[in-house]
Scaffold this motif. Structure first.
Motif, PDB file in Angstrom:
ATOM      1  N   ILE A 168     -81.757  48.289  95.135  1.00  0.00           N
ATOM      2  CA  ILE A 168     -81.806  47.594  93.844  1.00  0.00           C
ATOM      3  C   ILE A 168     -80.591  48.050  93.044  1.00  0.00           C
ATOM      4  O   ILE A 168     -80.569  49.159  92.504  1.00  0.00           O
ATOM      5  CB  ILE A 168     -83.106  47.901  93.080  1.00  0.00           C
ATOM      6  N   PRO A 169     -79.537  47.225  92.964  1.00  0.00           N
ATOM      7  CA  PRO A 169     -78.279  47.661  92.332  1.00  0.00           C
ATOM      8  C   PRO A 169     -78.330  47.586  90.809  1.00  0.00           C
ATOM      9  O   PRO A 169     -79.273  47.028  90.224  1.00  0.00           O
ATOM     10  CB  PRO A 169     -77.265  46.664  92.890  1.00  0.00           C
ATOM     11  N   ILE A 170     -77.297  48.129  90.180  1.00  0.00           N
ATOM     12  CA  ILE A 170     -77.186  48.071  88.716  1.00  0.00           C
ATOM     13  C   ILE A 170     -76.993  46.636  88.256  1.00  0.00           C
ATOM     14  O   ILE A 170     -77.396  46.267  87.143  1.00  0.00           O
ATOM     15  CB  ILE A 170     -76.018  48.967  88.239  1.00  0.00           C
ATOM     16  N   LEU A 171     -76.374  45.793  89.098  1.00  0.00           N
ATOM     17  CA  LEU A 171     -76.247  44.371  88.798  1.00  0.00           C
ATOM     18  C   LEU A 171     -77.577  43.710  89.135  1.00  0.00           C
ATOM     19  O   LEU A 171     -77.874  43.443  90.302  1.00  0.00           O
ATOM     20  CB  LEU A 171     -75.117  43.742  89.618  1.00  0.00           C
ATOM     21  N   ARG A 172     -78.377  43.450  88.118  1.00  0.00           N
ATOM     22  CA  ARG A 172     -79.684  42.841  88.349  1.00  0.00           C
ATOM     23  C   ARG A 172     -80.105  42.048  87.113  1.00  0.00           C
ATOM     24  O   ARG A 172     -79.651  42.302  86.003  1.00  0.00           O
ATOM     25  CB  ARG A 172     -80.740  43.905  88.684  1.00  0.00           C
ATOM     26  N   GLY A 173     -80.977  41.098  87.320  1.00  0.00           N
ATOM     27  CA  GLY A 173     -81.464  40.248  86.234  1.00  0.00           C
ATOM     28  C   GLY A 173     -82.267  39.116  86.818  1.00  0.00           C
ATOM     29  O   GLY A 173     -82.322  38.930  88.039  1.00  0.00           O
ATOM     30  N   LEU A 174     -82.898  38.321  85.956  1.00  0.00           N
ATOM     31  CA  LEU A 174     -83.803  37.271  86.421  1.00  0.00           C
ATOM     32  C   LEU A 174     -83.284  35.865  86.138  1.00  0.00           C
ATOM     33  O   LEU A 174     -83.982  34.898  86.409  1.00  0.00           O
ATOM     34  CB  LEU A 174     -85.179  37.451  85.753  1.00  0.00           C
ATOM     35  N   ARG A 175     -82.071  35.757  85.606  1.00  0.00           N
ATOM     36  CA  ARG A 175     -81.545  34.436  85.256  1.00  0.00           C
ATOM     37  C   ARG A 175     -80.328  34.098  86.101  1.00  0.00           C
ATOM     38  O   ARG A 175     -79.352  34.857  86.104  1.00  0.00           O
ATOM     39  CB  ARG A 175     -81.180  34.390  83.778  1.00  0.00           C
ATOM     40  N   PRO A 176     -80.345  32.975  86.826  1.00  0.00           N
ATOM     41  CA  PRO A 176     -79.182  32.567  87.626  1.00  0.00           C
ATOM     42  C   PRO A 176     -77.937  32.444  86.762  1.00  0.00           C
ATOM     43  O   PRO A 176     -78.015  32.162  85.563  1.00  0.00           O
ATOM     44  CB  PRO A 176     -79.607  31.207  88.191  1.00  0.00           C
ATOM     45  N   LEU A 190     -75.548  35.811  93.161  1.00  0.00           N
ATOM     46  CA  LEU A 190     -74.210  36.336  92.916  1.00  0.00           C
ATOM     47  C   LEU A 190     -74.202  37.852  92.801  1.00  0.00           C
ATOM     48  O   LEU A 190     -73.232  38.506  93.195  1.00  0.00           O
ATOM     49  CB  LEU A 190     -73.637  35.722  91.646  1.00  0.00           C
ATOM     50  N   TYR A 191     -75.265  38.437  92.240  1.00  0.00           N
ATOM     51  CA  TYR A 191     -75.319  39.895  92.119  1.00  0.00           C
ATOM     52  C   TYR A 191     -75.291  40.550  93.495  1.00  0.00           C
ATOM     53  O   TYR A 191     -74.601  41.547  93.718  1.00  0.00           O
ATOM     54  CB  TYR A 191     -76.583  40.316  91.374  1.00  0.00           C
ATOM     55  N   LYS A 192     -76.057  39.980  94.423  1.00  0.00           N
ATOM     56  CA  LYS A 192     -76.082  40.545  95.775  1.00  0.00           C
ATOM     57  C   LYS A 192     -74.741  40.342  96.464  1.00  0.00           C
ATOM     58  O   LYS A 192     -74.225  41.253  97.126  1.00  0.00           O
ATOM     59  CB  LYS A 192     -77.199  39.908  96.609  1.00  0.00           C
ATOM     60  N   LEU A 193     -74.156  39.163  96.304  1.00  0.00           N
ATOM     61  CA  LEU A 193     -72.862  38.885  96.931  1.00  0.00           C
ATOM     62  C   LEU A 193     -71.800  39.867  96.447  1.00  0.00           C
ATOM     63  O   LEU A 193     -71.008  40.394  97.236  1.00  0.00           O
ATOM     64  CB  LEU A 193     -72.431  37.451  96.623  1.00  0.00           C
ATOM     65  N   ILE A 296     -86.796  52.958  98.939  1.00  0.00           N
ATOM     66  CA  ILE A 296     -86.175  52.064  97.964  1.00  0.00           C
ATOM     67  C   ILE A 296     -85.141  52.839  97.156  1.00  0.00           C
ATOM     68  O   ILE A 296     -85.425  53.917  96.625  1.00  0.00           O
ATOM     69  CB  ILE A 296     -87.230  51.437  97.035  1.00  0.00           C
ATOM     70  N   PHE A 297     -83.938  52.289  97.073  1.00  0.00           N
ATOM     71  CA  PHE A 297     -82.801  52.938  96.422  1.00  0.00           C
ATOM     72  C   PHE A 297     -82.480  52.171  95.132  1.00  0.00           C
ATOM     73  O   PHE A 297     -82.197  50.970  95.183  1.00  0.00           O
ATOM     74  CB  PHE A 297     -81.594  52.952  97.358  1.00  0.00           C
ATOM     75  N   ILE A 298     -82.523  52.859  93.984  1.00  0.00           N
ATOM     76  CA  ILE A 298     -82.403  52.181  92.693  1.00  0.00           C
ATOM     77  C   ILE A 298     -81.271  52.808  91.884  1.00  0.00           C
ATOM     78  O   ILE A 298     -81.249  54.017  91.653  1.00  0.00           O
ATOM     79  CB  ILE A 298     -83.715  52.274  91.883  1.00  0.00           C
ATOM     80  N   GLU A 299     -80.356  51.981  91.421  1.00  0.00           N
ATOM     81  CA  GLU A 299     -79.275  52.456  90.557  1.00  0.00           C
ATOM     82  C   GLU A 299     -79.718  52.411  89.095  1.00  0.00           C
ATOM     83  O   GLU A 299     -80.070  51.360  88.569  1.00  0.00           O
ATOM     84  CB  GLU A 299     -78.027  51.578  90.725  1.00  0.00           C
ATOM     85  N   GLU A 300     -79.725  53.566  88.449  1.00  0.00           N
ATOM     86  CA  GLU A 300     -79.950  53.721  87.014  1.00  0.00           C
ATOM     87  C   GLU A 300     -81.044  52.799  86.475  1.00  0.00           C
ATOM     88  O   GLU A 300     -80.772  51.865  85.704  1.00  0.00           O
ATOM     89  CB  GLU A 300     -78.642  53.507  86.253  1.00  0.00           C
ATOM     90  N   PRO A 301     -82.284  53.049  86.833  1.00  0.00           N
ATOM     91  CA  PRO A 301     -83.384  52.180  86.387  1.00  0.00           C
ATOM     92  C   PRO A 301     -83.590  52.180  84.881  1.00  0.00           C
ATOM     93  O   PRO A 301     -84.220  51.276  84.334  1.00  0.00           O
ATOM     94  CB  PRO A 301     -84.609  52.772  87.101  1.00  0.00           C
ATOM     95  N   GLU A 302     -83.041  53.198  84.175  1.00  0.00           N
ATOM     96  CA  GLU A 302     -83.239  53.267  82.723  1.00  0.00           C
ATOM     97  C   GLU A 302     -82.452  52.216  81.959  1.00  0.00           C
ATOM     98  O   GLU A 302     -82.689  52.017  80.749  1.00  0.00           O
ATOM     99  CB  GLU A 302     -82.847  54.654  82.196  1.00  0.00           C
ATOM    100  N   THR A 330     -80.485  57.013  91.056  1.00  0.00           N
ATOM    101  CA  THR A 330     -79.444  57.650  90.234  1.00  0.00           C
ATOM    102  C   THR A 330     -79.849  57.481  88.782  1.00  0.00           C
ATOM    103  O   THR A 330     -80.370  56.432  88.389  1.00  0.00           O
ATOM    104  CB  THR A 330     -78.057  57.022  90.453  1.00  0.00           C
ATOM    105  N   SER A 331     -79.603  58.499  87.958  1.00  0.00           N
ATOM    106  CA  SER A 331     -80.046  58.407  86.571  1.00  0.00           C
ATOM    107  C   SER A 331     -79.326  59.411  85.686  1.00  0.00           C
ATOM    108  O   SER A 331     -78.914  60.482  86.141  1.00  0.00           O
ATOM    109  CB  SER A 331     -81.559  58.653  86.478  1.00  0.00           C
ATOM    110  N   HIS A 332     -79.189  59.032  84.386  1.00  0.00           N
ATOM    111  CA  HIS A 332     -78.738  59.950  83.343  1.00  0.00           C
ATOM    112  C   HIS A 332     -79.858  60.210  82.339  1.00  0.00           C
ATOM    113  O   HIS A 332     -79.644  60.878  81.336  1.00  0.00           O
ATOM    114  CB  HIS A 332     -77.542  59.363  82.575  1.00  0.00           C
TER     115      HIS A 332
END
Length: 613
Positions: A168-176, A190-193, A296-302, A330-332
């Motif tokens: 689950i990358p930092i580039l994520r969202g629910l709107r095309p 596009l985020y996955k690409l 599951i690998f998640i970039e900065e879920p906060e 990964t997180s701060h």
């Protein structure tokens, strides 16, 4: 569940990592550290659990003791050696050796196996030195050397299989994002690409949120078990997040989900705020994979999450229904790092090498917080709290308040990092401002103006926050200049930049109040033609004198002179790290003379002093 991950030598070199393996992994494993400390590189590398790694799981039947013939042979040789060398019982402790061998099993972790390898190496070195002093057959040393050479490496022992995994990358969202015909948005992910293009190869298993609409739609049109999965997910969201009945609706002709809560009218999911969308984006793939052992690998879920939502997310990830799911994050966020049930690995950088260590106690955890610019009293338990956007702002205000008003951080006040745009979630969420006021009314807020020129307006959210603060008699300063770096005396700023970048010889300087002082350009020796060529008045007169406005009558020399005048030096963009700049500037102990800044500091200091009386 993975218990250990061993990095190949090739992959270690590729990501610049000095550690050989991650050991004693937990359910939730957090990679924390400053920016550019290797967290994200290591996370992406761990995700590619195939040719680059070996995994070590307690469920594996593989054991070091499979090589019992070599171990038995080693003990026999050591017995012979001990009998031949008188008085060496204290050095050759076969009981300890047998204990080390017993411990070298998957259930004990890979550290015990490494200990065994080192113990064999030590015995071989000791035997080698004693052979020079005692009458011992060389065959014994040869046997020991042979055993050490043939003893299997960790890499050979570990399974090369890979678990089910999802990124689950930092580039994520629910709107095309991309339109197909100017009216309807494409379902292209596009985020996955982009993430795949930047960091991976092939078609990695990845969830960015852009496929949620189609995945929900596919499940609802699928067999009974798939429809039940969506029903159960709706029940999960309703119980854990909305405290009401939830229905997910992939409307025909739409490209985003609609959500119906209880008896309310159904709304598009983007009307429920970025925080709620982020939670759904992360929780949906976790829920869908809950029945299969999955990493599951998640970039900065906060990102986009209010502190209360950050805590809620970790609480939900620990839910017993997700017992088969393991997380690498990964997180701060101090709210994630401080959770007692997460396993934290502190990443740091030394020259060109990255390294990490497991955080094993509270003092190490506090040290990590310090690296991130966070102190325990940052949680508002202080006489006075100054809210700033980033770590470099913290450095400047610590210096300024100490220099001009003799106020010390952690003694008279504390600084809370809002981490950029998180001020929205911290102050402008539902009841957020009121909740902070209930905890501590002795606060001040500093926000970057972020304007490119004097006539530009401040962002609407910052304007709203300033008005809200003033209504509650709270100091809120939005810088008139671009950001705090623009208040550094220009000669001090230039000297600091040139000290940090001694090889940059022709920097293009901009002393303006709205210049970006951390993104600069350097002129190079090579040139390029300007997109606009200015002709001399003489040449223009000759062109206008011709009926066809041609170049007839204009000499090659005149044209060459016009082109030469249009040649401009090529420029190379480079960045100056804000933290490096802040540390260098404050170490020079300069005077900050800007009247706007000094006026704010004076008023701020008076409030801090009042809060401490």
């Amino acid at each position: 569940m993975l218990d250990s991950i061993i990095f190949s030598q090739n992959n270690k070199s590729l990501i610049g990592l000095s550690n050989a393996y991650l050991d004693n992994l937990g359910k939730i494993n957090v990679f924390a550290g400053t920016n550019n400390s290797g967290k994200s590189r290591t996370l992406r590398s761990c995700f590619q659990l195939s040719q680059n790694h070996r995994i070590f799981s307690k469920k594996d039947t593989l054991s070091v003791t499979q090589n019992s013939s070599l171990i038995d042979q080693f003990i026999q040789v050591m017995n012979q050696f001990q009998r031949r060398v008188s008085g060496m019982n204290q050095n050759f402790d076969l009981i300890s050796l047998r204990k080390a061998i017993t411990n070298a099993t998957p259930s004990k972790g890979i550290s015990s196996y490494n200990s065994l390898k080192l113990l064999i190496q030590e015995y071989r070195q000791l035997a080698n030195s004693l052979l020079l002093q005692e009458n011992v057959p060389s065959s014994i040393l040869e046997a020991i050397n042979s055993i050490e050479r043939n003893f299997p490496t960790l890499w050979d022992l570990m399974a090369a299989t890979s678990p089910n995994k999802l990124y689950i990358p930092i580039l994520r969202g629910l709107r095309p994002l991309e339109t197909e015909d100017g009216k309807h948005f494409s379902s292209k992910n596009l985020y996955k690409l982009r993430t795949t293009s930047d960091y991976f190869s092939g078609d990695p298993s990845m969830f960015t949120g852009l496929s949620l609409f189609e995945e929900v739609r596919s499940h609802l049109l699928g067999d009974h078990s798939k429809r039940e999965t969506i029903k159960q997910f709706e029940q999960f969201l309703g119980t854990e997040l909305f405290q009401d009945q939830i229905t997910l609706i992939p409307r025909e002709g739409q490209d985003t989900l609609f959500v119906k809560i209880g008896n309310e009218e159904e709304k598009a999911i983007f009307n429920y705020g970025d925080g709620m969308q982020t939670l759904i984006t992360i929780l949906f793939p976790v829920f869908i994979n809950r029945d299969v052992e999955t990493a599951i690998f998640i970039e900065e879920p906060e990102t986009h999450l209010h502190p209360s939502f950050q805590k809620k997310l970790i609480e939900l990830l620990k839910n017993k229904m997700f017992d088969k799911v393991q997380y690498f994050i990964t997180s701060h966020s101090p709210f994630i790092i401080n959770d007692p049930d997460v396993k934290v690995y502190h990443f740091s950088k030394s020259e060109e090498t990255f390294c990490f260590k497991e955080i094993s106690n509270d003092s190490n955890r506090l040290r990590l917080m310090g690296d991130l610019g966070i102190s325990p009293s940052d949680m508002l338990l202080s006489n006075f709290v100054l809210f700033v956007e980033g770590p470099s702002d913290k450095v400047y205000f610590e210096y300024l308040l100490k220099k001009y008003h003799n106020l010390e951080v952690r003694k008279h006040y504390n600084i809370f990092l809002m981490n950029g745009d998180n001020y929205r979630h911290l102050f402008l969420g539902d009841n957020s401002f009121d909740e902070i006021m209930q905890l501590n009314r002795n606060i001040a807020i500093v926000l970057d103006g972020d304007r490119s020129k004097k006539g530009d307006h401040y962002s609407s959210d910052k304007t709203i926050l300033k008005k809200l603060a003033e209504e509650n008699e709270i100091m809120c300063w939005i810088t008139q200049k671009r950001e705090i770096e623009n208040y550094i005396p220009f000669d001090v700023y230039k000297e600091a930049v040139m000290t940090i970048n001694p090889d940059r010889l022709k920097i293009k300087w901009d002393a303006g109040d709205f210049a970006n002082r951390t993104n600069l350009y350097e002129e190079k020796k090579s040139t390029q033609v300007s997109p606009k060529v200015t002709l001399s008045g003489n040449v223009l007169s000759k062109i206008n004198a011709t009926k066809t406005h041609s170049l007839d009558g204009i000499s090659d020399q005149e044209l060459r002179e016009a082109i030469n005048a249009a040649l401009i030096p090529k420029q190379e963009k480079f960045g100056v790290g804000k933290m490096n700049l802040a540390k260098k500037v404050t170490s020079m102990e300069p005077e900050f003379v800007d009247s706007e800044l000094r006026s704010f500091l004076k008023n701020l200091a008076e409030r801090i002093q009042k809060a401490n009386t």
